[in-house]
Design an enzyme around this catalytic site. Structure first.
Site, short mmCIF file in Angstrom:
data_model
loop_
_atom_site.label_atom_id
_atom_site.label_comp_id
_atom_site.label_asym_id
_atom_site.label_seq_id
_atom_site.Cartn_x
_atom_site.Cartn_y
_atom_site.Cartn_z
N ALA A 1 0.62 1.55 -7.66
CA ALA A 1 -0.09 1.89 -9.19
C ALA A 1 -0.36 2.86 -9.61
CB ALA A 1 -1.82 1.69 -8.99
N GLY B 1 -10.93 -2.56 4.00
CA GLY B 1 -11.30 -1.50 4.61
C GLY B 1 -10.64 -1.36 6.23
N ARG B 2 -10.17 -2.23 6.04
CA ARG B 2 -9.42 -2.46 7.78
C ARG B 2 -8.90 -1.66 8.08
NH1 ARG B 2 -6.06 -7.96 8.01
NH2 ARG B 2 -5.62 -8.13 5.66
N PRO B 3 -8.95 -1.06 9.46
CA PRO B 3 -7.57 0.51 9.44
C PRO B 3 -6.15 -0.18 9.47
CG PRO B 3 -9.61 -0.03 11.44
CD PRO B 3 -9.54 -0.89 10.11
N HIS C 1 -5.41 -1.67 -5.29
CA HIS C 1 -5.08 -0.74 -6.18
C HIS C 1 -6.59 0.20 -6.78
CE1 HIS C 1 -3.05 -3.27 -9.01
NE2 HIS C 1 -3.71 -2.70 -9.79
N ARG D 1 0.92 -30.44 -4.98
CA ARG D 1 0.74 -30.87 -6.21
C ARG D 1 -0.54 -32.51 -6.24
NH1 ARG D 1 6.49 -32.92 -6.31
NH2 ARG D 1 5.79 -32.78 -3.91
N THR E 1 -7.56 -1.15 0.83
CA THR E 1 -8.62 -0.61 -0.14
C THR E 1 -9.66 -2.29 -0.90
OG1 THR E 1 -6.39 -0.43 -1.02
CG2 THR E 1 -8.21 -0.64 -2.33
N GLY F 1 0.73 14.80 -3.23
CA GLY F 1 -0.47 15.26 -3.32
C GLY F 1 -1.64 13.54 -3.80
N ASP G 1 1.27 -1.30 -0.35
CA ASP G 1 -0.24 -0.18 -0.01
C ASP G 1 1.27 1.31 0.25
OD1 ASP G 1 -2.59 -1.85 -0.20
OD2 ASP G 1 -1.55 -1.53 2.38
N GLU G 2 1.93 1.63 -1.02
CA GLU G 2 2.73 2.17 -0.76
C GLU G 2 2.91 3.25 -1.41
OE1 GLU G 2 4.42 -0.72 -0.99
OE2 GLU G 2 5.70 -0.74 0.84
P1 IMP Z 1 -2.85 -12.97 2.42
O1 IMP Z 1 -1.60 -11.95 1.12
O2 IMP Z 1 -4.30 -12.57 1.75
O3 IMP Z 1 -2.43 -14.06 2.20
O4 IMP Z 1 -2.31 -12.41 3.92
C1 IMP Z 1 -0.90 -11.96 4.43
C2 IMP Z 1 -0.56 -10.74 5.06
O5 IMP Z 1 0.12 -10.05 4.23
C3 IMP Z 1 -1.27 -10.18 5.59
O6 IMP Z 1 -0.90 -9.53 6.95
C4 IMP Z 1 -1.78 -9.01 5.06
O7 IMP Z 1 -3.08 -7.96 5.34
C5 IMP Z 1 -1.17 -8.88 3.79
N1 IMP Z 1 -1.11 -8.54 1.98
C6 IMP Z 1 -1.35 -8.72 1.68
N2 IMP Z 1 -1.81 -8.72 0.74
C7 IMP Z 1 -1.36 -6.81 0.61
C8 IMP Z 1 -1.82 -5.71 0.57
O8 IMP Z 1 -1.75 -5.84 -1.07
N3 IMP Z 1 -1.28 -4.35 0.83
C9 IMP Z 1 -1.06 -4.82 2.53
N4 IMP Z 1 -0.36 -5.90 2.96
C10 IMP Z 1 -0.89 -7.15 2.13
#
Ligand code: IMP
Length: 491
Positions: free
Chosen positions: A36, A358-360, A60, A157, A355, A463, A32-33
């Protein structure tokens, strides 16, 4: 524009017989940096934008002339019609969601036919993967998209004499066998669970809709594993887009709080199906307000363990932005002396919520010590730093400057062991920067960051709008470094 290709600069390289190259863009923190946004700015310089890892766990949001769209599996370059899009064999594809994304774009008038290629060897996310992941998601805080179980089955497998490592090509080659195998595995799972499992009806519906989904995807499947390599040999310029980020790599990251794929830049050439000899440059993306979703270590987290626990609980109860807005006035929290409150305020003021989910998100200070380690380990050539404008909120806090974690050897007796308060950034320099003028305060900040992370900044985000990405002369610096390296080698 920064990062202009140095080996070739035109779309007609193929006719001159020159080979192309690939650059790899990865996030340097916990995801989430704002990758995109950077890809959107760089896309005109490339012929192919390619994914090499992850699946619908990524996400994204892109603002387009047709409205806002949240993409999960398609590469970020969809709105650059000149660019071909490739989804490599290292990805785990949720076919239902991918078909939906493609159809959504079609409805917007963006046709991907002839532009999108999906490796036939990409792993297929199956209903039992989603069910398994949802059941166990709380321990790590996964996104519940079935990505981990899908990669696990790829390595396994065969389970109970049934092949479980289906690829997207298997679905299209022999749809009936693939669907019946998925049904078998899912039914066995239900039986092992005593005949009931949440989401049973939902998973059955997924299986029923697979034939329609396969019809949508069929025309995009690429069986030739050399497709990308051949294109690059003919001159194509590729940008690999990493999903998740380096600190979440399945081996390199902090176990077990990681994603299940390889996120490090070197993996682009495995999961992206390109010969490694074409690598040119590694581009990193970081953000100045750091965030993490899910559990796991986060050294610069504002509020430390309290913040981690709070965000974990919020994810379980599905509490998000609306609940926080009901409870808090962020401007008041900013004035608190408690870092936990400041973190909450920054999340609210800078929109740090998942995204897809919706988690904080957990919030932390800019961590230059951590960035330096990552940049060194992966020899990152240059870095884009997003959300620099958001640092101005710190000026209203008790910090009275921007707190940053810095390498320990950089400190001389500050009160907190590895945190330094950077006093030099001003509101004025941020608003001047947004207008394209970098004053001495902003230049000082850029120099400071570059010195500690050990890599040039190629751009800073001031911005959310496209125009607020200020590109810096990093690639000129890179050229100079490369030239002086060459001189040393030849001396
Ligand atoms: P998973 O990728 O769904 O197995 O989740 C494993 C860990 O990676 C969790 O802490 C997720 O929140 C994190 N994670 C997975 N995808 C993303 C992403 O696109 N952005 C940020 N964290 C992610």
């Amino acid at each position: 524009m920064t990062l202009a290709p140095t080996r070739s600069s035109s779309h007609h390289v193929a006719s001159h017989g020159a080979e192309g190259f690939a650059d790899v863009l990865v996030g340097l923190q916990y995801g989430d940096e704002g990758k995109a946004k950077i890809i959107d700015a760089l896309a005109p310089e490339y012929d192919v934008i390619a994914r090499f890892n992850g699946g619908a766990n990524a996400g994204h949001t892109i603002d387009t002339p047709h409205g806002r769209i949240a993409l999960k599996q398609l590469p970020s370059g969809v709105f650059h019609p000149h660019a071909a899009l490739y989804i490599g064999s290292g990805c785990a594809i949720n076919p239902w969601k991918l078909a939906e994304e493609i159809e959504q774009l079609n409805d917007m008038g963006v046709c991907l036919e002839g532009r999108l290629r999906i490796s036939a060897r990409a792993a297929l996310v199956q209903p039992h993967h989603i069910a398994l992941d949802r059941r166990g998601s709380a321990t790590i805080g996964t996104t519940g998209n079935g990505i981990g179980p899908c990669y696990a089955d790829r390595a396994l497998r065969v389970r109970n004499d049934t092949r479980v490592n289906l690829m997207i090509g298997d679905l299209l080659e022999n749809e009936a066998t693939a669907v019946s195998s998925m049904r078998d595995v899912f039914t066995r799972m239900i039986n092992a669970d005593g005949g009931t499992l949440p989401w049973m009806a939902e998973m059955s519906d997924l299986l029923l809709s697979l034939p329609a989904v396969a019809r949508t995807l069929r025309r995009y499947i690429e069986p030739d594993r050399s497709w990308l390599t051949v294109r690059v040999k003919q001159g194509a310029r590729v940008l690999f887009e990493g999903a998740q980020s380096v600190l979440l790599d399945v081996v390199d990251g902090s176990q077990p709080y990681v994603t299940s794929s390889h996120t490090v830049p070197a993996y682009a050439y495995v999961g992206g199906d390109l010969a490694a000899k074409y690598h040119r440059r590694t581009i990193g993306v970081a953000k100045a307000i750091v965030s993490r979703v899910g559990r796991g270590p986060f050294p610069s987290e504002l509020g430390g363990d309290r913040s981690a626990a709070y965000c974990h609980d919020a994810a379980q109860t599905q509490a998000g932005a609306a609940q926080e807005r009901e409870q808090h006035v962020p401007e008041d929290l900013l004035r608190s002396t408690d870092p936990f409150d400041i973190g909450t305020a920054l999340r609210m003021l800078t929109g740090e919520y998942g995204t897809g989910t919706g988690r904080p998100r957990r919030i932390g200070m800019l961590d230059l010590a951590q960035l330096r380690e990552v940049i060194r380990a992966h020899a990152v050539d240059c870095v884009y730093l997003n959300k620099v404008d958001c640092l101005s909120y710190y000026l209203q806090t008790a910090y009275q400057g921007v707190p940053m974690r810095v390498p320990r050897d950089a400190l001389s007796g500050e009160a907190m062991p590895d945190v330094l308060i950077y006093p030099g950034l001003t509101e004025r320099s941020i608003s001047l920067g947004r207008g394209g003028t970098l004053d001495s305060a902003m230049n000082g900040f850029v120099d400071f960051v570059e010195r500690y992370i050990g890599a040039p900044l190629a751009g800073i985000g001031l911005g959310p709008e496209r125009a607020s990405l200020v590109t810096l002369a990093a690639h000129e610096k890179l050229r100079a470094t490369n030239a002086s390296k060459a001189e040393t080698t030849h001396a």
